[in-house]
Design a protein around this motif. Structure first.
Motif, short mmCIF file in Angstrom:
data_model
loop_
_atom_site.label_atom_id
_atom_site.label_comp_id
_atom_site.label_asym_id
_atom_site.label_seq_id
_atom_site.Cartn_x
_atom_site.Cartn_y
_atom_site.Cartn_z
N GLY A 182 0.79 -1.22 0.00
CA GLY A 182 0.00 0.00 0.00
C GLY A 182 0.82 1.28 0.00
O GLY A 182 0.25 2.37 -0.03
N HIS A 183 2.11 1.17 0.04
CA HIS A 183 2.97 2.34 -0.05
C HIS A 183 3.62 2.36 -1.43
O HIS A 183 4.33 1.41 -1.78
N TYR A 184 3.39 3.43 -2.16
CA TYR A 184 3.82 3.44 -3.55
C TYR A 184 4.87 4.52 -3.78
O TYR A 184 4.86 5.57 -3.16
N ASP A 185 5.75 4.21 -4.69
CA ASP A 185 6.76 5.18 -5.11
C ASP A 185 6.94 5.02 -6.61
O ASP A 185 7.65 4.12 -7.07
N LEU A 186 6.27 5.86 -7.38
CA LEU A 186 6.25 5.71 -8.83
C LEU A 186 7.36 6.52 -9.51
O LEU A 186 7.43 6.55 -10.75
N THR A 187 8.18 7.17 -8.73
CA THR A 187 9.14 8.13 -9.29
C THR A 187 9.98 7.55 -10.42
O THR A 187 10.04 8.12 -11.52
N LEU A 188 10.64 6.47 -10.13
CA LEU A 188 11.60 5.93 -11.10
C LEU A 188 10.91 5.54 -12.42
O LEU A 188 11.36 5.90 -13.50
N TYR A 189 9.81 4.86 -12.30
CA TYR A 189 9.14 4.42 -13.53
C TYR A 189 8.46 5.59 -14.24
O TYR A 189 8.37 5.60 -15.47
N GLN A 190 7.98 6.55 -13.47
CA GLN A 190 7.42 7.75 -14.11
C GLN A 190 8.49 8.41 -14.97
O GLN A 190 8.27 8.75 -16.13
N GLN A 191 9.65 8.54 -14.37
CA GLN A 191 10.77 9.12 -15.10
C GLN A 191 11.11 8.28 -16.33
O GLN A 191 11.28 8.79 -17.45
N ALA A 192 11.19 6.99 -16.15
CA ALA A 192 11.57 6.10 -17.25
C ALA A 192 10.58 6.22 -18.41
O ALA A 192 10.97 6.34 -19.58
N ILE A 193 9.30 6.21 -18.08
CA ILE A 193 8.29 6.24 -19.15
C ILE A 193 8.24 7.61 -19.82
O ILE A 193 8.12 7.71 -21.04
N ASP A 194 8.37 8.62 -19.01
CA ASP A 194 8.41 9.97 -19.61
C ASP A 194 9.60 10.09 -20.56
O ASP A 194 9.49 10.66 -21.65
N ARG A 195 10.75 9.56 -20.14
CA ARG A 195 11.93 9.69 -20.99
C ARG A 195 11.81 8.81 -22.24
O ARG A 195 12.34 9.15 -23.30
N ILE A 196 11.13 7.67 -22.10
CA ILE A 196 10.86 6.84 -23.29
C ILE A 196 10.13 7.68 -24.33
O ILE A 196 10.49 7.71 -25.51
N ALA A 197 9.09 8.36 -23.86
CA ALA A 197 8.34 9.23 -24.77
C ALA A 197 9.23 10.33 -25.33
O ALA A 197 9.22 10.63 -26.54
N ALA A 198 10.02 10.89 -24.44
CA ALA A 198 10.86 12.00 -24.87
C ALA A 198 11.85 11.59 -25.95
O ALA A 198 12.23 12.38 -26.80
N HIS A 199 12.25 10.33 -25.91
CA HIS A 199 13.20 9.84 -26.92
C HIS A 199 12.50 9.29 -28.15
O HIS A 199 13.14 8.68 -29.01
N GLY A 200 11.19 9.45 -28.20
CA GLY A 200 10.47 8.99 -29.38
C GLY A 200 10.28 7.48 -29.43
O GLY A 200 10.02 6.92 -30.49
N LEU A 201 10.42 6.84 -28.29
CA LEU A 201 10.23 5.39 -28.23
C LEU A 201 8.86 5.07 -27.65
O LEU A 201 8.16 5.96 -27.14
N HIS A 202 8.47 3.81 -27.75
CA HIS A 202 7.21 3.37 -27.16
C HIS A 202 7.48 2.30 -26.12
O HIS A 202 8.55 1.68 -26.13
N ALA A 203 6.49 2.05 -25.28
CA ALA A 203 6.70 1.13 -24.15
C ALA A 203 5.68 0.00 -24.13
O ALA A 203 4.50 0.20 -24.42
N ILE A 204 6.18 -1.18 -23.81
CA ILE A 204 5.33 -2.27 -23.34
C ILE A 204 5.54 -2.35 -21.84
O ILE A 204 6.66 -2.58 -21.37
#
Lengths: 663, 663, 663
Positions: A54-76
């Motif tokens: 019940g304690h969440y920390d989405l920071t790292l993955y938020q960053q990862a997914i945002d940067r994926i988008a920023a680099h013009g890549l897509h994510a599974i």
């Protein structure tokens, strides 16, 4: 336009941002520059996202997914139910798988969550929901993968909740306990059950083993049901997560299926949006990859290769290293056969863990690893051929082979008369290694699949025959189809029981022949006049209206048939009633050649794939074994890789050579 | 006259009326017509007769037995303790066997009831009593079989009640715990016990295995006792049921014994009325069948072959198919050797279950299965020869071989110096495969058996020597008998301990030689001047009054004897103090030929059986390996099968040929 | 002067006075007469001394030790913690080892006490204290042995107290849980721990096995720590007993170490007074014995061979018999290499128990057993050479090979990339069988050992590199040493993790070359211009300042180096970056010959041992394989065995020939 899993040829890699958070941008930039378009992540993100319940920390993955988008890549994005965190095992020991000895699987590996556990399902759906809420509409998101390689490491779960699910499943399957007792024939061995709750899971019993400490063989009917139940249980687990994701995300969902003998592919992908498999091979590559490809092609959905290695696998002892040029040929096989994704496991060598030695695109110290240049060659292929292969679909094969999940359970779970645990591979070998190397390209058909796209359906090593299969097949045969049944097929009903009315059960009425007896034996016979050796589970056929294509010439069966063909309407049913070493191939050749079924190579390791549709046609030619191959290019056209105009006709393919021909 | 198990040659089959109740009359009519006379049923009737505890439904079996009588057939009724019903396992988990890991065997197989469980014994005797009350005097009843193949699937039981029985057994065996400690020499390894209750069952311990998860070797003395205890426990379980049956039924009682290394045959049948075995073989058939036959012949009771297959066995992978003619030869072997029953397992192929693939006389769909015609040929044999073979008994062999159950425990349970688990087969191979194939026909003698019917007694691989054996043997030797001891014999006392006074313990005083030392080794030696290779557990003998027949010629033993003969009264004791590959046969030949012990073939697979008594004589000649054989017919006579008059002297037997000669 | 373990050459035997108390004097008299000087006893005396908890009876051992003194013999007394008595297991089940399945090891074997159990330690120290009080200053007492062959039979303990000790050990090792998570890289697989108490022992998990019942592979970091922890736990158990003994006894203390891969030798003997090993071999004897000898020599303490057999071993199947003359050669090897004790297991054949078949000096019936005369020949050797060998010490070898306990844990516990459980033997084979048979005599160096006595240090198969090792080695290299690293070395840090900065981690800065990538592969290469085959875990080196001695010539590595040498100060570091079958020997030869490292034989089975010091010099020459050998005697001198004066130069040694030459 929002991209979809089949809107282009995707080329990508699995990535673990937690391995080196400081290198996220450098990693993504290198991926893009290497020609990759999709990043798969999250299969072990649970402890990162939810360090305590019940304690969440989405920071790292938020960053990862945002940067994926920023680099013009897509994510599974993968739901992480394959890797439950430590707190889960500590807080909910009942959520863990239990093995046949009654011992719980503990923390330290993966896949230890019990698919039957209500708590585990809640927690797995919970973290999936958190992810879907966070990123379900993220612009980088191409799709979801649920869990990872279900049932990969263990076969079966003996937990208390599994036991309850087992009883419930049996009730749904049989309705009344009397029906179960009858279907399984339990009375004969004093095994009768008074209620569904009494039906044990296949734990330890004394039968059929001789040491004091382990094993025990169970009743055929129970093992058959146990196999089917586990497939259904697994599908339910996956579907629960899919439902949770869909609440918050419109993105398509898949799973990377690797244990195709443990979960029925048709069921697993029925409610998912696209199919995927993981496929790592280093021997008989063409046939072994095709085993998975043919099943995916038979599902009628977009599909991907979700994992292969760019150089070598190696959880323990490293597998052989892929030679230069091979990776591009593998990609051409998957893309050419209709797959629209081709992804590597994984980006950078893990510093620790069970797969520390597994090959990756970058070394642990971040230099290019072996395969780095090979990946570039795949990117070139995608760039040159992607548009054509995306717009001109893969054509189905002329032949389908049943993918008889029920029969695999029967064979693989000790069902007489096949016995040993390797028996399921007999079946694979016969099909994959006697057909494809002879150039017979085939798709796979689920037991209740529609045969109408095909001219010929083969049903070898399919002991368990469903009435539904017969209902699908008979009209198609009457309309002109050729159905080749056997060897070792149609001798058991859907519960694994021997039929009481005829040796081949429901099918026998359509064979024009009577099954006199069956036996495990060796004998000589003839095949259209040529002597052959028959060995294994054989049946003796007394031909009525059927044409006899092969007879036993020695032993108890002498004079009776082992190979018959019965005209049924405009089509025919062939019964192969005896196996023999290397015999299936010649029988198929004798049957299919007169039908004009086409093949474009007879060299193992070469595959010729047809593309057709939307007003276009083409061919993909691949050599996979490094030996070179003789193939036939059916139509003239332009090789999109070289720009050469190629005439129709025989061609030599060099080692790992690939041709993508637009006609 | 009420028929008995030996009043005629019985020919029959196991039958499961619950498999197809609607076919009862058709089945029985076909049995009769095929020439069968006896039907064996009930080994898994428990859930049918007692669907819930204390609730009985005898309808089906009442009908079956009545119809057996109506068709002029006779019945062997089996008590069903081998197949406890589901309610038993659910209601009385303490009644189940427990394996070495402390895990209970559950429902789903067979043989999971614990022989030590008071509750299980009550329930097993209870259903036996119900059956005895119902059918104990039924005109169809020829006899009872108790349980089925005791200890077939597992070796040992680690249940709580077994533990208590173990302590009680040890108390009876040793009297005081000091006696046990002394007999086992427990002080040396700090293993001393303060009471019988403290003596553990051989569970997991760390000694002698290297992985972290299983195994552990136990003390020689404990393992020796554990093996003997389990035999006694099993016999007690069988005898309890026999007692229950006898209250209500005068019919003779047997058991079908198959694990002859786990329960002492002499004890098992001591209080039963006739003996029986199950014997399925497809390689070295003559020797392997004779292994069981010789033991049964040594018991001095009527005996049957209760189970063999008419075509092929096959719980899992099917065994080889019996060729045409073979079944009749097998029947001639068993009948010719003195057996008066020859029965098949089983009538109709089971539709489900662990032995679904096992051969039967009828297919699951009720056509004649393979072997159907072969059974008729056995019926012909019975019809032509039955009267003669019933009235003229089988003659004993001239040779007896000890059946040293205690030594088998020593060898098979890890006793040094033999070690590996296959070691018991060393013993079988030596005896069965070096004697019978050379034409030396033999019976088996229990450890305390009476040697007086025999001229020669062989005691190979009998490390454990009982004082009782010596007491039986010495007077017989003094009266003229030839006792051939060794190799690997007489080196341990009855508790498996090495003797402290002489290398060959109590026996050494009678050998005329001193055992200097023993060792596992390879050396060269001579046998009456001819060079031989010796290898294995060897002893060096310093001859005193004994004649030296063989010496070591190399190694530490050079000059000492490995083969001696000591005159004792009118007889002699030969000590074979070293084994060697293929050496036992030549040694025996050298010893027995001068004694004029007769043999009538030297072809493996052929057996020549003497009949004599009640003023009649005759010979049964059988070829079992399908190779043909040279044999000698000792006396002229008439072949009852063909009516031919055959002269005495050499004969060729064709493959599977049978001759039943009345002189 | 009070004798010490190194004050003379001791020659002795294990003895069990409880086996035949009435023969105590006869036994001791025969020992003395046979030339033995020391008796080892007590390893299973616990139930004799303490028949129930807290109740002692020292009579028998008091008598035994008094009589030892009376016969002029000396005693090694063993603490009996290897053989806990029955009452201990019954009263304190928590004191027993638990296996990975969570099952307790019970009574009946040996070594079942848990080293982590507080209660077991108390009891073990308790009986040791009683012994020390009774005999700690007895004139017969030469020394103590603690326990027997620690960790001999099982690897690992999963008891509750072990779990607590595991958590404590991890805390001491890592300080914070974050440090552990980082060192092990747990986040990548969602395996993060929130506290040390949460870190599981490596129990059952589903990863990496395919059946439903056992196994499971754990994380590299965890397994690495688990191996180190168990070594430390064992050392702590031994040291607790040593402390207890020292309170009451000044006598020196040792342990007989046999599982050298499970407990770090340097730690085990650090606080003990002399070292010892048990060594039984019958194949490749010289190399296998030397494996243990080299480790003991590297410890800088007096050392003994505490157990070998005088004829044959044989807990189960007997091992091969030692031929005449062999035992003396073995003794010469151990004494010649610097050992000052050579003892047999054991005096008289046990009448019962797991090692009933093991060879002894006397038979169970008290005649001389095989080897009796051989022991006399060893006594002769001791008598003729003892003074010289005691006064002139064994010289160290010119070469040291690291004994990398941490790396053995990595390799043996499934660490990628070596995988299989036999992998630790790869390492042994390479070193022991490619060096010694070529005459390269070597000592072993602990990971933090001082290289200064050696000219060359080899570090093959040492994947785990400690910073401490580097700190010890670099100054020595700069001062002129040659350090030969690899193959498969320096690729992991001390926690088993791959380095993130360079392929060879901390070492790479000193190599003059860059590790580009690693892979499991086969390729061709050259070795100083000669073609060689490379296969296994390979690294590609891009040479900077380093000299390239070998390059890959095919495959991905073509043109890059696999063998480099970098000058470092006055010395050099050689990196062997690829293994190959039979390649290590030639590489070493190429490197060492130019350095002038001497060898005096190239025949496997022959060893030439230097003695030097206290103004004396000499050589011991031994042939151990029975084949004869060509050796070189470096200096002329007198053979103390024959009195012959031998010239320097080439000599032939006959089978098992021994020469002890004083120069």
């Amino acid at each position: 336009m929002q991209p979809t899993p089949s809107s282009r040829l995707w080329h990508g890699v699995s990535w673990y941002p937690e391995l080196a958070p400081e290198r996220i941008d450098a990693d993504l930039e290198r991926m893009r520059e290497r020609g990759l378009s999709v990043v798969r992540l999250g299969d072990s993100c649970w402890s990162t996202l939810e360090p305590d319940e019940g304690h969440y920390d989405l920071t790292l993955y938020q960053q990862a997914i945002d940067r994926i988008a920023a680099h013009g890549l897509h994510a599974i994005l993968c739901s992480p139910s394959y890797t439950p965190p430590r707190w889960l095992a500590l807080r909910y020991p009942g959520a863990l798988r239990v093995d046949r000895d009654g011992q719980s699987h503990g923390h330290g590996g993966r896949g230890h969550g019990s698919y039957a556990s209500t708590r585990f399902r809640e927690l797995a759906c919970g973290i999936a929901t958190v992810m879907a809420q966070a990123w379900g509409r993220h612009p980088a998101l191409l799709g979801w993968q649920i869990d990872n390689e279900v049932n990969c490491h263990v076969d079966g779960d003996w937990s208390v909740e599994t036991r309850m699910a087992w009883g419930d499943w049996l009730r749904r399957r049989f309705g009344t306990i009397a029906a179960l007792n009858h279907a399984w024939q339990t009375r004969v061995w004093s095994l009768e059950y008074a209620s569904f709750a009494e039906v044990q899971m296949p734990g330890k019993n004394p039968f059929g083993h001789t040491t004091g400490t382990s094993g025990g063989t169970h009743h055929t009917g129970l093992m058959q049901a146990w196999g089917e139940f586990h497939s259904d249980l697994t599908v339910g687990f996956v579907e629960a997560q899919a439902a949770a994701l869909r609440v918050h995300s419109p993105a398509p969902i898949t799973h990377n299926h690797i244990q195709l003998e443990r979960t029925r592919s048709a069921d697993l992908f029925r409610r998912l949006d696209f199919a995927a498999t993981d496929s790592y091979w280093w021997a008989d590559v063409a046939s072994n990859h095709w085993h998975n490809i043919a099943i995916l092609r038979g599902l009628g959905k977009p599909w991907w290769l979700m994992e292969t290695s760019a150089n070598q696998s190696g959880g323990g002892t490293p597998g052989p290293l892929k030679p230069a040029g091979f990776l591009r040929a593998e990609a051409a096989l998957f893309y050419g056969a209709g797959g629209t994704g081709f992804l590597y496991w994984h980006w950078r060598q893990h510093r620790g863990g069970q797969e520390q030695g597994h090959g990756a695109l970058r070394t642990a110290w971040d230099l290019p690893a072996l395969g780095w240049d090979e990946v570039r060659r795949v990117s070139d292929l995608v760039e040159r051929c992607g548009d054509f292969l995306t717009s001109c679909p893969a054509a189905p094969a002329e032949i389908a082979v049943h993918d008889p999940f029920s029969s695999k359970q029967y064979i693989g779970r000790g069902g007489a008369p096949m016995g040993d645990g390797d028996a399921q591979w007999t079946y694979r070998r016969a099909i994959d290694q006697e057909l494809l190397p002879q150039g017979w390209l085939f798709d796979r058909l689920p037991e209740d699949g529609d045969p109408s796209p095909y001219r010929v359906v083969l049903s070898p090593w399919m002991p368990v025959l469903w009435p539904e299969t017969l209902e699908r097949m008979l009209p198609w045969v009457r309309a002109g189809g050729t159905w080749v049944v056997g060897p070792v097929s149609a001798i058991r009903d859907r519960h694994g029981s021997a039929p009481a009315d005829a040796g081949f059960g429901l099918l026998e009425a359509h064979l024009g022949a009577t099954c006199l007896w069956t036996a495990g034996m060796s004998a000589e016979g003839d095949l259209a006049g040529r002597p052959v050796k028959l060995s294994g589970f054989c049946a003796a056929l007394q031909a009525g209206t059927a044409e006899v294509l092969g007879r036993y010439t020695t032993g108890y069966g002498a004079g009776q048939a082992w190979l018959t063909r019965q005209r049924v309407g405009a089509g025919s049913i062939v019964m192969i009633a005896a196996p023999g070493k290397d015999l299936y191939g010649p029988v198929i050749e004798m049957l299919l050649e007169p039908l004009g079924v086409r093949r474009f190579t007879r060299t193992a390791g070469a595959v010729v794939l047809a593309r057709s549709g939307q007003g276009q046609r083409g061919w993909v030619l691949v050599e996979l074994h490094g030996t070179g191959a003789e193939v036939e290019l059916p139509d003239a056209g332009t090789d999109l890789l070289t720009g050469e105009v190629l005439p129709a006709g025989p061609r030599h393919l060099g080692p790992f050579e690939v041709r993508v021909v637009r006609c």
